[in-house]
Write a protein that holds these residues in place. Structure first.
Motif, PDB file in Angstrom:
ATOM      1  N   VAL A  14      41.000 -36.310 -85.123  1.00  0.00           N
ATOM      2  CA  VAL A  14      42.112 -37.379 -85.792  1.00  0.00           C
ATOM      3  C   VAL A  14      42.596 -38.061 -84.591  1.00  0.00           C
ATOM      4  O   VAL A  14      42.903 -37.688 -83.499  1.00  0.00           O
ATOM      5  CB  VAL A  14      43.230 -36.364 -86.428  1.00  0.00           C
ATOM      6  N   CYS A  15      42.554 -39.450 -85.144  1.00  0.00           N
ATOM      7  CA  CYS A  15      43.016 -40.747 -84.011  1.00  0.00           C
ATOM      8  C   CYS A  15      44.365 -41.173 -84.521  1.00  0.00           C
ATOM      9  O   CYS A  15      44.222 -41.993 -85.680  1.00  0.00           O
ATOM     10  CB  CYS A  15      42.238 -41.493 -83.702  1.00  0.00           C
ATOM     11  N   LEU A  16      45.489 -41.099 -83.994  1.00  0.00           N
ATOM     12  CA  LEU A  16      46.809 -41.327 -84.451  1.00  0.00           C
ATOM     13  C   LEU A  16      47.094 -42.975 -84.023  1.00  0.00           C
ATOM     14  O   LEU A  16      48.075 -43.311 -84.447  1.00  0.00           O
ATOM     15  CB  LEU A  16      48.014 -40.607 -83.843  1.00  0.00           C
ATOM     16  N   THR A  17      46.242 -43.314 -82.953  1.00  0.00           N
ATOM     17  CA  THR A  17      46.160 -44.663 -83.002  1.00  0.00           C
ATOM     18  C   THR A  17      44.909 -45.498 -83.081  1.00  0.00           C
ATOM     19  O   THR A  17      43.920 -44.730 -82.808  1.00  0.00           O
ATOM     20  CB  THR A  17      46.981 -45.093 -81.546  1.00  0.00           C
ATOM     21  N   GLU A  18      44.949 -46.625 -82.958  1.00  0.00           N
ATOM     22  CA  GLU A  18      43.568 -47.417 -83.231  1.00  0.00           C
ATOM     23  C   GLU A  18      42.660 -47.367 -81.978  1.00  0.00           C
ATOM     24  O   GLU A  18      41.695 -47.483 -82.205  1.00  0.00           O
ATOM     25  CB  GLU A  18      44.006 -48.893 -83.565  1.00  0.00           C
ATOM     26  N   ILE A  34      35.094 -38.498 -86.290  1.00  0.00           N
ATOM     27  CA  ILE A  34      36.554 -38.962 -86.563  1.00  0.00           C
ATOM     28  C   ILE A  34      36.845 -38.473 -88.090  1.00  0.00           C
ATOM     29  O   ILE A  34      35.998 -38.862 -89.009  1.00  0.00           O
ATOM     30  CB  ILE A  34      36.790 -40.357 -86.518  1.00  0.00           C
ATOM     31  N   VAL A  35      37.779 -37.615 -88.189  1.00  0.00           N
ATOM     32  CA  VAL A  35      38.165 -37.363 -89.681  1.00  0.00           C
ATOM     33  C   VAL A  35      39.459 -37.902 -90.186  1.00  0.00           C
ATOM     34  O   VAL A  35      39.669 -37.696 -91.300  1.00  0.00           O
ATOM     35  CB  VAL A  35      38.112 -35.668 -89.931  1.00  0.00           C
ATOM     36  N   GLY A  36      40.104 -38.499 -89.258  1.00  0.00           N
ATOM     37  CA  GLY A  36      41.434 -39.104 -89.710  1.00  0.00           C
ATOM     38  C   GLY A  36      41.964 -40.090 -88.845  1.00  0.00           C
ATOM     39  O   GLY A  36      41.605 -40.106 -87.653  1.00  0.00           O
ATOM     40  N   ILE A  37      42.462 -41.339 -89.352  1.00  0.00           N
ATOM     41  CA  ILE A  37      42.912 -42.233 -88.611  1.00  0.00           C
ATOM     42  C   ILE A  37      44.393 -42.730 -88.926  1.00  0.00           C
ATOM     43  O   ILE A  37      44.886 -42.339 -89.793  1.00  0.00           O
ATOM     44  CB  ILE A  37      41.860 -43.508 -88.632  1.00  0.00           C
ATOM     45  N   SER A  38      44.806 -43.898 -88.240  1.00  0.00           N
ATOM     46  CA  SER A  38      46.201 -44.293 -88.363  1.00  0.00           C
ATOM     47  C   SER A  38      45.842 -45.377 -89.496  1.00  0.00           C
ATOM     48  O   SER A  38      44.867 -46.081 -89.462  1.00  0.00           O
ATOM     49  CB  SER A  38      46.618 -44.896 -86.986  1.00  0.00           C
ATOM     50  N   GLY A  39      46.886 -45.427 -90.285  1.00  0.00           N
ATOM     51  CA  GLY A  39      47.261 -46.515 -91.423  1.00  0.00           C
ATOM     52  C   GLY A  39      47.162 -47.663 -90.824  1.00  0.00           C
ATOM     53  O   GLY A  39      46.763 -48.703 -91.353  1.00  0.00           O
ATOM     54  N   ARG A  81      38.542 -48.462 -91.983  1.00  0.00           N
ATOM     55  CA  ARG A  81      39.578 -48.411 -93.155  1.00  0.00           C
ATOM     56  C   ARG A  81      38.975 -47.738 -94.491  1.00  0.00           C
ATOM     57  O   ARG A  81      39.588 -47.120 -95.346  1.00  0.00           O
ATOM     58  CB  ARG A  81      40.239 -49.497 -93.253  1.00  0.00           C
ATOM     59  N   GLU A  82      37.683 -48.153 -94.502  1.00  0.00           N
ATOM     60  CA  GLU A  82      37.118 -47.813 -95.585  1.00  0.00           C
ATOM     61  C   GLU A  82      36.332 -46.320 -95.534  1.00  0.00           C
ATOM     62  O   GLU A  82      36.144 -45.612 -96.691  1.00  0.00           O
ATOM     63  CB  GLU A  82      35.753 -48.681 -95.977  1.00  0.00           C
ATOM     64  N   GLU A  83      36.236 -45.982 -94.399  1.00  0.00           N
ATOM     65  CA  GLU A  83      35.281 -44.643 -94.244  1.00  0.00           C
ATOM     66  C   GLU A  83      35.994 -43.360 -93.971  1.00  0.00           C
ATOM     67  O   GLU A  83      35.813 -42.340 -94.263  1.00  0.00           O
ATOM     68  CB  GLU A  83      34.497 -44.730 -93.139  1.00  0.00           C
ATOM     69  N   LYS A  84      37.451 -43.844 -93.520  1.00  0.00           N
ATOM     70  CA  LYS A  84      38.227 -42.477 -92.800  1.00  0.00           C
ATOM     71  C   LYS A  84      39.434 -42.330 -93.538  1.00  0.00           C
ATOM     72  O   LYS A  84      40.144 -43.414 -93.848  1.00  0.00           O
ATOM     73  CB  LYS A  84      38.540 -42.764 -91.394  1.00  0.00           C
ATOM     74  N   PRO A  85      39.998 -41.278 -93.701  1.00  0.00           N
ATOM     75  CA  PRO A  85      41.335 -40.928 -94.286  1.00  0.00           C
ATOM     76  C   PRO A  85      42.391 -41.552 -93.475  1.00  0.00           C
ATOM     77  O   PRO A  85      42.404 -41.206 -92.253  1.00  0.00           O
ATOM     78  CB  PRO A  85      41.252 -39.431 -94.547  1.00  0.00           C
ATOM     79  N   ILE A 108      51.678 -34.437 -91.678  1.00  0.00           N
ATOM     80  CA  ILE A 108      51.194 -33.414 -90.888  1.00  0.00           C
ATOM     81  C   ILE A 108      50.209 -32.436 -91.748  1.00  0.00           C
ATOM     82  O   ILE A 108      49.404 -31.965 -91.210  1.00  0.00           O
ATOM     83  CB  ILE A 108      52.374 -32.519 -90.256  1.00  0.00           C
ATOM     84  N   ASP A 109      50.590 -32.143 -92.891  1.00  0.00           N
ATOM     85  CA  ASP A 109      49.962 -31.343 -93.938  1.00  0.00           C
ATOM     86  C   ASP A 109      48.596 -31.798 -94.145  1.00  0.00           C
ATOM     87  O   ASP A 109      47.623 -31.052 -94.241  1.00  0.00           O
ATOM     88  CB  ASP A 109      50.650 -31.256 -95.268  1.00  0.00           C
ATOM     89  N   LYS A 110      48.542 -32.957 -94.282  1.00  0.00           N
ATOM     90  CA  LYS A 110      47.205 -33.933 -94.488  1.00  0.00           C
ATOM     91  C   LYS A 110      46.177 -33.628 -93.287  1.00  0.00           C
ATOM     92  O   LYS A 110      45.129 -33.338 -93.183  1.00  0.00           O
ATOM     93  CB  LYS A 110      47.342 -35.248 -94.757  1.00  0.00           C
TER      94      LYS A 110
END
Length: 267
Positions: free
Chosen positions: A10-14, A29-34, A43-47, A57-59
């Protein structure tokens, strides 16, 4: 060997997201920053699981990451919650060009791509050297005010100041650039900006659109050289305020283009 490397990140920043894509490791990568816009397809491929100062946090936990990458003390609270939940968290705190290079190499090594990462980093450094060499031919270097925020005025962070120097300009607030926190780079009195008479103003208001006409209309700014000659520009925050590949490539290239055009007319 592959099974010793993180498989679900999971990447919390870009910046770490963009770098992993450049390394061809986006499958990890399974999760990214909005706030991620580079690369656009992420943006299209990752939650999207986080903002900058907050995260779902739960997500994140539901994604079962074996590694989370974060940036700076500003994400310390997010990191603490994840660590308490048993997640491995690596938080980088890069503030200079050299520290950005170091962070990128470390991330590449962590996903088994140290050699490929080093090749890409050497190419980035070679391009920075080439830009600096071209800038060395300037007859006069412009004085530059980089505005990271407008109300209150916040000047550019260290890597931005360093990249301006490489690109051929001189930061008018170099003493503030070394301060890592935005609150320590606040310029309380706008008159001090006027007094330093920048030749160029560059805005990158993180989170909102830059308004050059608003800058030009500030009381008492009509005689600032940059305002008088119309040298007010925007560089998107994703291109210059992201302490990763973007700043070292597109960000510095835009700076050099602006400075080169100024030098050709005013130098």
């Amino acid at each position: 060997m592959q099974d010793l490397l993180p498989q679900r990140i999971v990447c919390l920043t870009e910046e770490t997201t963009e770098w992993l894509y450049l390394l061809g490791q986006e499958a990890r990568i399974v999760g990214i920053s909005g706030y991620t816009v580079r690369p656009r397809r992420a943006r299209e491929e990752k939650p999207k699981v986080s903002a900058f100062l907050s995260a779902k946090i739960d997500k994140i936990l539901a994604l079962k990451p074996d590694c989370v990458f974060g940036f700076s003390d500003l994400q310390a609270d997010i990191a603490a919650l994840l660590i308490k939940a048993g997640v491995q968290v690596t938080v980088f705190n890069q503030r200079s060009v050299q520290e950005i290079f170091s962070m990128l190499y470390q991330v590449a090594a962590m996903v088994g791509q140290a050699e490929q990462g080093l090749v890409k980093l050497q190419a980035m450094r070679a391009e920075l050297d080439a830009i600096a060499q071209r800038a060395a031919g300037f007859r006069r270097r412009p004085k530059v005010f980089f505005e990271e925020w407008d109300e209150p005025h916040i000047s550019g962070i260290r890597w931005v100041s360093e990249l301006m120097g490489i690109a051929g300009g001189d930061d008018i607030f170099p003493e503030l650039a070394v301060q890592s926190l935005g609150k320590d780079r606040i310029i309380a009195d706008g008159q001090s900006i006027v007094d330093r008479a920048p030749d160029i103003i560059i805005g990158s208001w993180c989170g909102k659109k830059f308004r050059p006409e608003k800058v030009a209309a500030r009381p008492g700014w009509q005689d600032v050289p940059a305002v008088r000659t119309g040298q007010i520009f925007e560089i998107k925050s994703a291109d210059i305020l992201q302490p990763g590949p973007a700043a070292l490539t597109d960000g510095v290239a835009q700076l050099h283009r602006i400075f080169s055009q100024w030098q050709a007319v005013h130098g």
